[in-house]
Write a protein that holds these residues in place. Structure first.
Motif, PDB file in Angstrom:
ATOM      1  N   ASP A   1     -33.373  48.946 -31.169  1.00 48.10           N
ATOM      2  CA  ASP A   1     -32.004  49.267 -31.555  1.00 48.10           C
ATOM      3  C   ASP A   1     -31.262  49.714 -30.299  1.00 48.10           C
ATOM      4  O   ASP A   1     -31.396  50.859 -29.864  1.00 48.10           O
ATOM      5  N   PRO A   2     -30.483  48.808 -29.683  1.00 42.33           N
ATOM      6  CA  PRO A   2     -29.792  49.150 -28.437  1.00 42.33           C
ATOM      7  C   PRO A   2     -28.808  50.318 -28.573  1.00 42.33           C
ATOM      8  O   PRO A   2     -28.470  50.957 -27.582  1.00 42.33           O
ATOM      9  N   SER A   3     -28.371  50.625 -29.799  1.00 46.84           N
ATOM     10  CA  SER A   3     -27.416  51.727 -29.972  1.00 46.84           C
ATOM     11  C   SER A   3     -28.042  53.092 -29.681  1.00 46.84           C
ATOM     12  O   SER A   3     -27.320  54.084 -29.567  1.00 46.84           O
ATOM     13  N   LEU A   4     -29.369  53.162 -29.540  1.00 49.96           N
ATOM     14  CA  LEU A   4     -30.014  54.429 -29.184  1.00 49.96           C
ATOM     15  C   LEU A   4     -29.720  54.802 -27.731  1.00 49.96           C
ATOM     16  O   LEU A   4     -29.947  55.938 -27.336  1.00 49.96           O
ATOM     17  N   ILE A   5     -29.290  53.860 -26.929  1.00 55.14           N
ATOM     18  CA  ILE A   5     -28.950  53.990 -25.512  1.00 55.14           C
ATOM     19  C   ILE A   5     -30.209  54.140 -24.659  1.00 55.14           C
ATOM     20  O   ILE A   5     -30.396  53.452 -23.674  1.00 55.14           O
ATOM     21  N   GLY A   6     -31.117  55.010 -25.030  1.00 62.10           N
ATOM     22  CA  GLY A   6     -32.368  55.224 -24.321  1.00 62.10           C
ATOM     23  C   GLY A   6     -33.293  56.042 -25.199  1.00 62.10           C
ATOM     24  O   GLY A   6     -32.877  56.644 -26.180  1.00 62.10           O
ATOM     25  N   GLY A   7     -34.577  56.062 -24.866  1.00 63.72           N
ATOM     26  CA  GLY A   7     -35.543  56.847 -25.613  1.00 63.72           C
ATOM     27  C   GLY A   7     -36.040  56.147 -26.867  1.00 63.72           C
ATOM     28  O   GLY A   7     -35.819  54.950 -27.056  1.00 63.72           O
ATOM     29  N   VAL A   8     -36.723  56.903 -27.730  1.00 65.11           N
ATOM     30  CA  VAL A   8     -37.276  56.348 -28.963  1.00 65.11           C
ATOM     31  C   VAL A   8     -37.005  57.279 -30.133  1.00 65.11           C
ATOM     32  O   VAL A   8     -36.778  58.474 -29.955  1.00 65.11           O
ATOM     33  N   ARG A   9     -37.066  56.687 -31.317  1.00 68.97           N
ATOM     34  CA  ARG A   9     -36.976  57.443 -32.571  1.00 68.97           C
ATOM     35  C   ARG A   9     -38.203  57.060 -33.376  1.00 68.97           C
ATOM     36  O   ARG A   9     -38.453  55.880 -33.619  1.00 68.97           O
ATOM     37  N   VAL A  10     -39.002  58.051 -33.778  1.00 75.96           N
ATOM     38  CA  VAL A  10     -40.247  57.809 -34.499  1.00 75.96           C
ATOM     39  C   VAL A  10     -40.170  58.481 -35.864  1.00 75.96           C
ATOM     40  O   VAL A  10     -39.810  59.658 -35.969  1.00 75.96           O
ATOM     41  N   VAL A  11     -40.507  57.705 -36.913  1.00 73.08           N
ATOM     42  CA  VAL A  11     -40.544  58.246 -38.273  1.00 73.08           C
ATOM     43  C   VAL A  11     -41.956  58.046 -38.807  1.00 73.08           C
ATOM     44  O   VAL A  11     -42.453  56.923 -38.880  1.00 73.08           O
ATOM     45  N   VAL A  12     -42.617  59.152 -39.140  1.00 75.93           N
ATOM     46  CA  VAL A  12     -43.952  59.130 -39.732  1.00 75.93           C
ATOM     47  C   VAL A  12     -43.851  59.895 -41.042  1.00 75.93           C
ATOM     48  O   VAL A  12     -43.725  61.119 -41.045  1.00 75.93           O
ATOM     49  N   GLY A  13     -43.895  59.136 -42.147  1.00 73.99           N
ATOM     50  CA  GLY A  13     -43.732  59.772 -43.459  1.00 73.99           C
ATOM     51  C   GLY A  13     -42.351  60.386 -43.551  1.00 73.99           C
ATOM     52  O   GLY A  13     -41.336  59.724 -43.374  1.00 73.99           O
ATOM     53  N   ASP A  14     -42.291  61.705 -43.771  1.00 75.75           N
ATOM     54  CA  ASP A  14     -40.998  62.379 -43.853  1.00 75.75           C
ATOM     55  C   ASP A  14     -40.682  63.160 -42.581  1.00 75.75           C
ATOM     56  O   ASP A  14     -39.736  63.936 -42.536  1.00 75.75           O
ATOM     57  N   GLU A  15     -41.467  62.949 -41.524  1.00 72.84           N
ATOM     58  CA  GLU A  15     -41.234  63.612 -40.246  1.00 72.84           C
ATOM     59  C   GLU A  15     -40.526  62.660 -39.289  1.00 72.84           C
ATOM     60  O   GLU A  15     -40.882  61.492 -39.189  1.00 72.84           O
ATOM     61  N   VAL A  16     -39.517  63.171 -38.582  1.00 77.39           N
ATOM     62  CA  VAL A  16     -38.754  62.367 -37.637  1.00 77.39           C
ATOM     63  C   VAL A  16     -38.801  63.034 -36.268  1.00 77.39           C
ATOM     64  O   VAL A  16     -38.546  64.229 -36.135  1.00 77.39           O
ATOM     65  N   LEU A  17     -39.130  62.232 -35.263  1.00 81.97           N
ATOM     66  CA  LEU A  17     -39.140  62.683 -33.874  1.00 81.97           C
ATOM     67  C   LEU A  17     -38.130  61.803 -33.148  1.00 81.97           C
ATOM     68  O   LEU A  17     -38.391  60.631 -32.894  1.00 81.97           O
ATOM     69  N   ASP A  18     -36.942  62.363 -32.864  1.00 81.32           N
ATOM     70  CA  ASP A  18     -35.865  61.571 -32.270  1.00 81.32           C
ATOM     71  C   ASP A  18     -35.599  62.062 -30.857  1.00 81.32           C
ATOM     72  O   ASP A  18     -34.999  63.122 -30.654  1.00 81.32           O
ATOM     73  N   THR A  19     -36.042  61.306 -29.868  1.00 83.21           N
ATOM     74  CA  THR A  19     -35.822  61.649 -28.469  1.00 83.21           C
ATOM     75  C   THR A  19     -34.839  60.677 -27.823  1.00 83.21           C
ATOM     76  O   THR A  19     -34.821  60.539 -26.610  1.00 83.21           O
ATOM     77  N   SER A  20     -34.023  60.047 -28.645  1.00 88.15           N
ATOM     78  CA  SER A  20     -33.076  59.057 -28.122  1.00 88.15           C
ATOM     79  C   SER A  20     -31.892  59.754 -27.454  1.00 88.15           C
ATOM     80  O   SER A  20     -31.549  60.904 -27.753  1.00 88.15           O
ATOM     81  N   VAL A  21     -31.254  59.027 -26.558  1.00 85.13           N
ATOM     82  CA  VAL A  21     -30.063  59.539 -25.888  1.00 85.13           C
ATOM     83  C   VAL A  21     -28.944  59.740 -26.910  1.00 85.13           C
ATOM     84  O   VAL A  21     -28.198  60.723 -26.843  1.00 85.13           O
ATOM     85  N   ARG A  22     -28.825  58.827 -27.878  1.00 85.88           N
ATOM     86  CA  ARG A  22     -27.794  58.954 -28.909  1.00 85.88           C
ATOM     87  C   ARG A  22     -27.939  60.280 -29.657  1.00 85.88           C
ATOM     88  O   ARG A  22     -26.954  60.979 -29.909  1.00 85.88           O
ATOM     89  N   ALA A  23     -29.165  60.643 -30.031  1.00 81.09           N
ATOM     90  CA  ALA A  23     -29.394  61.900 -30.757  1.00 81.09           C
ATOM     91  C   ALA A  23     -29.015  63.104 -29.890  1.00 81.09           C
ATOM     92  O   ALA A  23     -28.410  64.063 -30.380  1.00 81.09           O
TER      93      ALA A  23
END
Length: 177
Positions: A144-166
């Motif tokens: 998803d290029p709209s994240l600009i950089g980094g990653v977004r990880v979803v495991v079950g109901d847990e979200v780890l968002d290290t994207s530049v957009r976030a």
């Protein structure tokens, strides 16, 4: 959506019991394939056509499934069609996969990256995430290029968002507060 989950649960549990007594991995891929076929818009239109008989819908559906189909699968599909539940197969598959992952002590990890990740990068990321979440992860990687950089990880109901957009959104909230 809760209604669909409620409808799909007994079907997923029944399939899972059958799969446990046989080959769980083979059943898992078969259920996923059937879910993909059932999600096809043309097939969904066919299932809602009152002029098409249940037997014709079943034969069309089963002919679209490339994996070998045994009598149990045939009976299952026939029962879904008779009860008007064939279009709920994607949700049945989702619940089946959750049951399978629970049995195996695993979870699906939806990884969204701003850029394509190499297989080495995915492997390294999964190893790190497995340590963090304490279980085996099955990666589903997308871009998803709209994240600009980094990653977004979803495991079950847990979200780890290290994207530049976030991070930019967090900064905007902090500055406007």
């Amino acid at each position: 959506m809760a209604e669909l989950a409620t409808i799909a649960r007994p079907y997923a549990e029944a399939l899972f019991r059958i799969a446990q007594s046989e080959d769980l991995a083979a059943w898992s891929s078969l259920v996923s394939e059937m879910a993909r076929v059932a999600a096809d818009p043309d097939l969904q239109a066919l299932t809602h056509n009152p002029k098409i008989s249940d037997a014709d819908i079943a034969s069309t559906f089963l002919s679209a499934v490339k994996s070998p189909v045994n009598a149990e699968v045939n009976n299952f599909v026939t029962m879904l069609i008779e009860n008007g539940r064939l279009t709920s197969l994607p949700e049945i598959d989702a619940q089946f996969q959750v049951l399978k992952n629970t049995l195996e002590g695993a979870a699906d990890a939806e990884i969204v990256s701003a850029f394509d990740l190499s297989s080495a990068q995915v492997s390294e990321l999964i190893a790190t995430l497995e340590k963090k979440f304490g279980r085996k992860l099955n990666p589903l990687v997308s871009v998803d290029p709209s994240l600009i950089g980094g990653v977004r990880v979803v495991v079950g109901d847990e979200v780890l968002d290290t994207s530049v957009r976030a991070k930019l959104q967090q900064m905007q909230v902090a500055l406007t507060a």
